[in-house]
Design a protein around this motif. Structure first.
Motif, PDB file in Angstrom:
ATOM      1  N   UNK A 130       0.862  -1.173   0.000  1.00  0.00           N
ATOM      2  CA  UNK A 130       0.000   0.000   0.000  1.00  0.00           C
ATOM      3  C   UNK A 130       0.907   1.233   0.000  1.00  0.00           C
ATOM      4  N   UNK A 131       1.138   1.761  -1.188  1.00  0.00           N
ATOM      5  CA  UNK A 131       2.100   2.854  -1.355  1.00  0.00           C
ATOM      6  C   UNK A 131       1.727   4.070  -0.517  1.00  0.00           C
ATOM      7  N   UNK A 132       0.464   4.403  -0.487  1.00  0.00           N
ATOM      8  CA  UNK A 132       0.024   5.590   0.247  1.00  0.00           C
ATOM      9  C   UNK A 132       0.345   5.465   1.734  1.00  0.00           C
ATOM     10  N   UNK A 133       0.016   4.328   2.333  1.00  0.00           N
ATOM     11  CA  UNK A 133       0.264   4.153   3.760  1.00  0.00           C
ATOM     12  C   UNK A 133       1.747   4.214   4.085  1.00  0.00           C
ATOM     13  N   UNK A 134       2.558   3.559   3.258  1.00  0.00           N
ATOM     14  CA  UNK A 134       4.007   3.571   3.477  1.00  0.00           C
ATOM     15  C   UNK A 134       4.552   4.993   3.388  1.00  0.00           C
ATOM     16  N   UNK A 135       4.145   5.716   2.337  1.00  0.00           N
ATOM     17  CA  UNK A 135       4.658   7.068   2.135  1.00  0.00           C
ATOM     18  C   UNK A 135       4.207   8.024   3.230  1.00  0.00           C
ATOM     19  N   UNK A 136       2.989   7.866   3.705  1.00  0.00           N
ATOM     20  CA  UNK A 136       2.514   8.740   4.775  1.00  0.00           C
ATOM     21  C   UNK A 136       3.298   8.505   6.064  1.00  0.00           C
ATOM     22  N   UNK A 137       3.696   7.249   6.314  1.00  0.00           N
ATOM     23  CA  UNK A 137       4.535   6.985   7.481  1.00  0.00           C
ATOM     24  C   UNK A 137       5.900   7.652   7.308  1.00  0.00           C
ATOM     25  N   UNK A 138       6.464   7.540   6.117  1.00  0.00           N
ATOM     26  CA  UNK A 138       7.763   8.167   5.843  1.00  0.00           C
ATOM     27  C   UNK A 138       7.657   9.689   5.971  1.00  0.00           C
ATOM     28  N   UNK A 139       6.595  10.261   5.406  1.00  0.00           N
ATOM     29  CA  UNK A 139       6.400  11.718   5.469  1.00  0.00           C
ATOM     30  C   UNK A 139       6.347  12.206   6.914  1.00  0.00           C
ATOM     31  N   UNK A 140       5.662  11.448   7.768  1.00  0.00           N
ATOM     32  CA  UNK A 140       5.513  11.846   9.169  1.00  0.00           C
ATOM     33  C   UNK A 140       6.826  11.756   9.934  1.00  0.00           C
ATOM     34  N   UNK A 141       7.637  10.749   9.597  1.00  0.00           N
ATOM     35  CA  UNK A 141       8.801  10.441  10.420  1.00  0.00           C
ATOM     36  C   UNK A 141      10.140  10.914   9.846  1.00  0.00           C
ATOM     37  N   UNK A 142      10.200  11.176   8.556  1.00  0.00           N
ATOM     38  CA  UNK A 142      11.488  11.483   7.928  1.00  0.00           C
ATOM     39  C   UNK A 142      11.559  12.950   7.511  1.00  0.00           C
ATOM     40  N   UNK A 143      12.693  13.590   7.713  1.00  0.00           N
ATOM     41  CA  UNK A 143      12.842  14.994   7.371  1.00  0.00           C
ATOM     42  C   UNK A 143      12.859  15.197   5.855  1.00  0.00           C
ATOM     43  N   UNK A 144      12.676  16.448   5.437  1.00  0.00           N
ATOM     44  CA  UNK A 144      12.514  16.796   4.025  1.00  0.00           C
ATOM     45  C   UNK A 144      13.738  16.434   3.194  1.00  0.00           C
ATOM     46  N   UNK A 145      14.930  16.719   3.695  1.00  0.00           N
ATOM     47  CA  UNK A 145      16.157  16.445   2.940  1.00  0.00           C
ATOM     48  C   UNK A 145      16.306  14.959   2.630  1.00  0.00           C
ATOM     49  N   UNK A 146      15.972  14.101   3.591  1.00  0.00           N
ATOM     50  CA  UNK A 146      16.074  12.662   3.381  1.00  0.00           C
ATOM     51  C   UNK A 146      15.026  12.182   2.391  1.00  0.00           C
ATOM     52  N   UNK A 180       4.849  14.411   0.451  1.00  0.00           N
ATOM     53  CA  UNK A 180       4.792  15.835   0.754  1.00  0.00           C
ATOM     54  C   UNK A 180       5.869  16.635   0.055  1.00  0.00           C
ATOM     55  N   UNK A 181       6.332  16.163  -1.085  1.00  0.00           N
ATOM     56  CA  UNK A 181       7.344  16.863  -1.867  1.00  0.00           C
ATOM     57  C   UNK A 181       6.648  17.768  -2.881  1.00  0.00           C
ATOM     58  N   UNK A 182       7.010  19.020  -2.919  1.00  0.00           N
ATOM     59  CA  UNK A 182       6.351  19.996  -3.793  1.00  0.00           C
ATOM     60  C   UNK A 182       6.644  19.706  -5.260  1.00  0.00           C
ATOM     61  N   UNK A 183       5.831  20.271  -6.142  1.00  0.00           N
ATOM     62  CA  UNK A 183       6.031  20.083  -7.579  1.00  0.00           C
ATOM     63  C   UNK A 183       7.354  20.685  -8.034  1.00  0.00           C
ATOM     64  N   UNK A 184       7.775  21.786  -7.413  1.00  0.00           N
ATOM     65  CA  UNK A 184       9.063  22.400  -7.769  1.00  0.00           C
ATOM     66  C   UNK A 184      10.222  21.471  -7.407  1.00  0.00           C
ATOM     67  N   UNK A 185      10.170  20.901  -6.223  1.00  0.00           N
ATOM     68  CA  UNK A 185      11.223  19.962  -5.814  1.00  0.00           C
ATOM     69  C   UNK A 185      11.208  18.720  -6.702  1.00  0.00           C
ATOM     70  N   UNK A 186       9.998  18.238  -7.007  1.00  0.00           N
ATOM     71  CA  UNK A 186       9.864  17.059  -7.868  1.00  0.00           C
ATOM     72  C   UNK A 186      10.488  17.329  -9.237  1.00  0.00           C
ATOM     73  N   UNK A 187      10.129  18.469  -9.854  1.00  0.00           N
ATOM     74  CA  UNK A 187      10.643  18.795 -11.190  1.00  0.00           C
ATOM     75  C   UNK A 187      12.140  19.064 -11.177  1.00  0.00           C
ATOM     76  N   UNK A 188      12.639  19.580 -10.055  1.00  0.00           N
ATOM     77  CA  UNK A 188      14.075  19.824  -9.931  1.00  0.00           C
ATOM     78  C   UNK A 188      14.850  18.513  -9.995  1.00  0.00           C
ATOM     79  N   UNK A 189      14.423  17.539  -9.209  1.00  0.00           N
ATOM     80  CA  UNK A 189      15.108  16.247  -9.190  1.00  0.00           C
ATOM     81  C   UNK A 189      14.887  15.492 -10.493  1.00  0.00           C
ATOM     82  N   UNK A 190      13.681  15.551 -11.021  1.00  0.00           N
ATOM     83  CA  UNK A 190      13.384  14.887 -12.302  1.00  0.00           C
ATOM     84  C   UNK A 190      14.308  15.414 -13.410  1.00  0.00           C
TER      85      UNK A 190
END
Length: 262
Positions: A130-146, A180-190
């Protein structure tokens, strides 16, 4: 001896919630015969003597308190799970993508630890995640840079077979949204994985109409955001991995310096 005792002190919050359930099932599938009770499956810490407890109740600590506990092992299992999701996005598993995951884990953790992690990865790959559940746990517990570092790794996997298909890109985009990664951050890495004329601007998160002063300010901002020191709490292995992303920012700035003549 239970295979769960391979989980060492390097795992923190990922022993709970949906990620903990996935890892627990994967370890159970490996079988108790694989464990000797003396080594950890992930990380370099000493194994705990008690059986890990998977928390299911809400945790009301502040975001800062929880994210401070993110460890190399937490990042590692998050990486394994999301890598599995991306690899299966197009309905097939290309050997080059699997080889890329193994290669990157060898680079970061060394051959012995990477081999153990890859055994776990194979078991994770057999599960419906369940991708959504996994990602929401990561979003809650992991900082933005990671989380940005996770996204960078996922694009590397998708490109390992020389082409990022639409299904893979959509899956990574969905993951980024859940994280919780913004579209700007997403497009930057992409943009770091595509060869297009405006990539340098996208990496620095600015438009082509940006002035020289705006380019300089954007560069300073991105240096702060992508600097390897931002993930040093995850261990030297992840700090080294972040350097590739950081070099892309420097390369983009140097390209615009040459094009604009400043």
């Amino acid at each position: 001896m239970s295979a769960l005792k391979w989980i060492g002190a390097t795992l923190g919050w990922s022993l709970g919630g949906p990620i903990g359930a996935i890892i627990g099932l994967a370890l159970g599938s490996l079988g108790d015969a694989l464990a000797d009770g003396k080594e950890t499956l992930l990380g370099d810490g000493q194994p705990k003597q008690q059986r890990p407890r998977y928390r299911t109740r809400p945790d009301y600590r502040t975001q800062q308190q929880k994210r401070a506990q993110t460890t190399s092992g937490d990042f590692e299992v998050s990486l394994l799970i999301l890598a599995s999701v991306v690899i299966k996005a197009d309905g097939s598993q290309d050997q080059r993508e699997l080889d890329y995951v193994r290669m990157k884990f060898v680079e970061m953790y060394g051959k012995d630890r990477a081999n153990k992690a890859f055994r776990l990865f194979k078991q994770i790959n057999n599960q419906n995640i369940n991708t959504r559940q996994v990602c929401l746990q990561i979003k809650t517990m992991m900082d933005h840079a990671a989380r940005l570092q996770l996204l960078h790794f996922l694009f590397g996997i998708a490109q390992a077979d020389d082409i990022v298909v639409d299904e893979e890109e959509r899956q990574i985009y969905t993951i980024a949204g859940y994280l919780g990664i913004s579209s700007r951050d997403y497009n930057s890495i992409k943009a770091m994985f595509y060869n297009q004329s405006d990539n340098a601007y996208k990496i620095l998160e600015i438009d082509k109409t940006a002035t020289v002063d705006q380019i300089k300010r954007a560069y300073r901002k991105m240096v702060m955001k992508y600097h390897p020191d931002r993930v040093e709490h995850l261990g030297e292995e992840h700090k080294q991995g972040a350097e590739a992303k950081f070099r892309q920012v420097q390369k983009a700035y140097e390209q615009l310096q040459k094009e604009r003549g400043f």
